[in-house]
Design an enzyme around this catalytic site. Sequence first.
Site, PDB file in Angstrom:
ATOM      1  N   ASN A 198       0.849  -1.205   0.000  1.00 49.03           N
ATOM      2  CA  ASN A 198       0.000   0.000   0.000  1.00 49.03           C
ATOM      3  C   ASN A 198       0.876   1.244   0.000  1.00 49.03           C
ATOM      4  OD1 ASN A 198       0.563   0.805   2.842  1.00 49.03           O
ATOM      5  ND2 ASN A 198      -0.380  -1.201   3.226  1.00 49.03           N
ATOM      6  N   ASP A 248      -3.965  -6.381   5.023  1.00 46.64           N
ATOM      7  CA  ASP A 248      -4.961  -7.224   5.703  1.00 46.64           C
ATOM      8  C   ASP A 248      -4.862  -8.682   5.250  1.00 46.64           C
ATOM      9  OD1 ASP A 248      -6.054  -5.246   7.288  1.00 46.64           O
ATOM     10  OD2 ASP A 248      -7.331  -4.512   5.656  1.00 46.64           O
ATOM     11  N   ASP A 277      -4.052  -9.855  13.047  1.00 43.95           N
ATOM     12  CA  ASP A 277      -4.227  -8.456  13.440  1.00 43.95           C
ATOM     13  C   ASP A 277      -3.223  -8.179  14.560  1.00 43.95           C
ATOM     14  OD1 ASP A 277      -5.072  -6.006  14.646  1.00 43.95           O
ATOM     15  OD2 ASP A 277      -6.948  -6.226  13.516  1.00 43.95           O
ATOM     16  N   PHE A 325      -4.414   3.296  14.961  1.00 41.20           N
ATOM     17  CA  PHE A 325      -4.786   4.311  13.979  1.00 41.20           C
ATOM     18  C   PHE A 325      -5.930   3.771  13.142  1.00 41.20           C
ATOM     19  CE2 PHE A 325      -1.911   7.966  13.677  1.00 41.20           C
ATOM     20  CZ  PHE A 325      -1.061   7.655  14.731  1.00 41.20           C
ATOM     21  N   LYS A 335     -13.445   0.112  15.855  1.00 42.74           N
ATOM     22  CA  LYS A 335     -12.115  -0.512  15.982  1.00 42.74           C
ATOM     23  C   LYS A 335     -11.585  -0.416  17.398  1.00 42.74           C
ATOM     24  CE  LYS A 335     -11.013   0.030  11.227  1.00 42.74           C
ATOM     25  NZ  LYS A 335     -10.348   0.743  10.172  1.00 42.74           N
ATOM     26  N   LYS A 358     -10.877  -4.057  18.828  1.00 49.07           N
ATOM     27  CA  LYS A 358      -9.476  -4.443  19.026  1.00 49.07           C
ATOM     28  C   LYS A 358      -9.028  -4.239  20.475  1.00 49.07           C
ATOM     29  CE  LYS A 358      -8.334  -3.239  14.233  1.00 49.07           C
ATOM     30  NZ  LYS A 358      -7.223  -3.566  13.336  1.00 49.07           N
TER      31      LYS A 358
HETATM   32  O1  C5P Z   1      -8.496  -2.582  10.906  1.00 47.00           O
HETATM   33  P1  C5P Z   1      -7.614  -1.501  10.433  1.00 47.00           P
HETATM   34  O2  C5P Z   1      -6.520  -1.973   9.510  1.00 47.00           O
HETATM   35  O3  C5P Z   1      -8.260  -0.283   9.913  1.00 47.00           O
HETATM   36  O4  C5P Z   1      -6.931  -1.027  11.796  1.00 47.00           O
HETATM   37  C1  C5P Z   1      -5.945  -0.103  11.818  1.00 47.00           C
HETATM   38  C2  C5P Z   1      -5.132  -0.273  13.070  1.00 47.00           C
HETATM   39  O5  C5P Z   1      -4.850  -1.631  13.308  1.00 47.00           O
HETATM   40  C3  C5P Z   1      -3.789   0.384  12.925  1.00 47.00           C
HETATM   41  O6  C5P Z   1      -3.373   0.782  14.206  1.00 47.00           O
HETATM   42  C4  C5P Z   1      -2.920  -0.727  12.373  1.00 47.00           C
HETATM   43  O7  C5P Z   1      -1.550  -0.513  12.629  1.00 47.00           O
HETATM   44  C5  C5P Z   1      -3.478  -1.921  13.103  1.00 47.00           C
HETATM   45  N1  C5P Z   1      -3.434  -3.185  12.364  1.00 47.00           N
HETATM   46  C6  C5P Z   1      -2.618  -4.194  12.796  1.00 47.00           C
HETATM   47  N2  C5P Z   1      -2.593  -5.380  12.144  1.00 47.00           N
HETATM   48  C7  C5P Z   1      -3.371  -5.590  11.077  1.00 47.00           C
HETATM   49  C8  C5P Z   1      -4.211  -4.572  10.625  1.00 47.00           C
HETATM   50  C9  C5P Z   1      -4.220  -3.376  11.282  1.00 47.00           C
HETATM   51  O8  C5P Z   1      -1.888  -3.998  13.760  1.00 47.00           O
HETATM   52  N3  C5P Z   1      -3.341  -6.770  10.474  1.00 47.00           N
END
Ligand code: C5P
Length: 421
Positions: free
Chosen positions: A226, A295, A324, A342, A356, A360
Amino acid sequence: MANTMHNKSILLGKRILLGISGGIAAYKAADLVRRLKDRGAEVRVILTPAASEFITPLTLQALSGNPVGQSLLDPAAEAAMGHIELARWADLILVAPASADVIARITHGMANDLLTTCILACAAPLAVAPAMNQQMYKNIATQNNLATLISREIHILGPAAGEQACGDVGPGRMLEPLQIVDAVIDIFANTAQASAENAKPLAGSSFVITAGPTREAIDPVRFISNHSSGKMGFALAQAAADLGATVTLISGPVQLTTPQGVRRIDVVTAEEMHQAALNEAQNHHIFIGCAAVADYRVAEVSTQKIKKTDDTDDMQLRLVKNPDIIASVAALTQNRPFTVGFAAETEQVEHYARLKLAKKNLNLICANDVSVPNQGFNADQNALTVYSATQVFQLPLQSKTALSNALISLIYEQFQHEKSH
Ligand code: C5P
């Protein structure tokens, strides 16, 4: 004198020990005392023996409102405020006018009168405003002495050039009292700024910060990734380190240099970042997930370069979910760090950010509206709204550096707040 305009009140309550040495410019010292007092400074005066030939202690006592020091060996004065006490009292010693003789004595660390003794015994900044005949000023001996004083970070104010009392023309005139006051204001302003910069309010705390994108291989030459530049996470690491924290930065592939004083662990894939994060999280107080983690990753990475085929126009890649990372950190049951995520969103920012935060199990989430041009992803500026379960904090659009300082301070405050409850 760039700061003067903004620091008009900086002299309020400042304690200035004014040393007056022998020279015709000593008469201007009376006006200097008045000007310093006008700005709210407390002034105490020391006269060298030669100075009292030019100006009377009575004048300076009346103007400063304090007894004037003249002799190291005056029992009455020493009983009132001894020379060491006087040196400790001062926030700044200002010598104006500073004769060639007193400059030489300061340079050589002499302590043969009350003024030079106080200077030697004082840890506060020292400023001298030279005033002497132009030939005495130009003399290599005086110039060498001034160079030595500058190398000791003693402030040299002036001198000005022009017509002199002795009839000569050249450098050696003392600056006018108002110019000296402006220079003193600058000294206090710069000292205040330097001490603010040296302050280490986060000393003793530790942060792990993930930053940048992850890269998920398709085959040996291709990957899914990305646009994350890593700038925000790197700026956060820099800000935390500058404030005195211990910082470990887990970075995906980015084109950025490691911030000073920061320990950096380089990773490529989400799984590597996950492993590194779990290795580090329990040893740090605060975890900030700033990385844009992919993801999904490719289920079967081809060991050879995938070839184009002539018989079909489409190709399929099967993707599987990456761990995650931040959710695994926030789920730790022992030594769980204060966890900050974030949320980069293009719509319903608050709604998704709050989802989130809850899903989380984060302490804070920093919501980023990436649909706004020139902010967030790959930009140098950003604005954030930070949510906790019960509070909302707005950090308006600013450089990522300024934003990082504000965010790190906010995170630390919230961490402290949580710890105390
Ligand atoms: O779910 P999303 O990707 O939007 O969440 C963003 C947050 O989760 C950010 O803090 C990102 O660094 C963290 N994240 C993570 N591992 C992932 C996806 C997101 O730590 N696989």
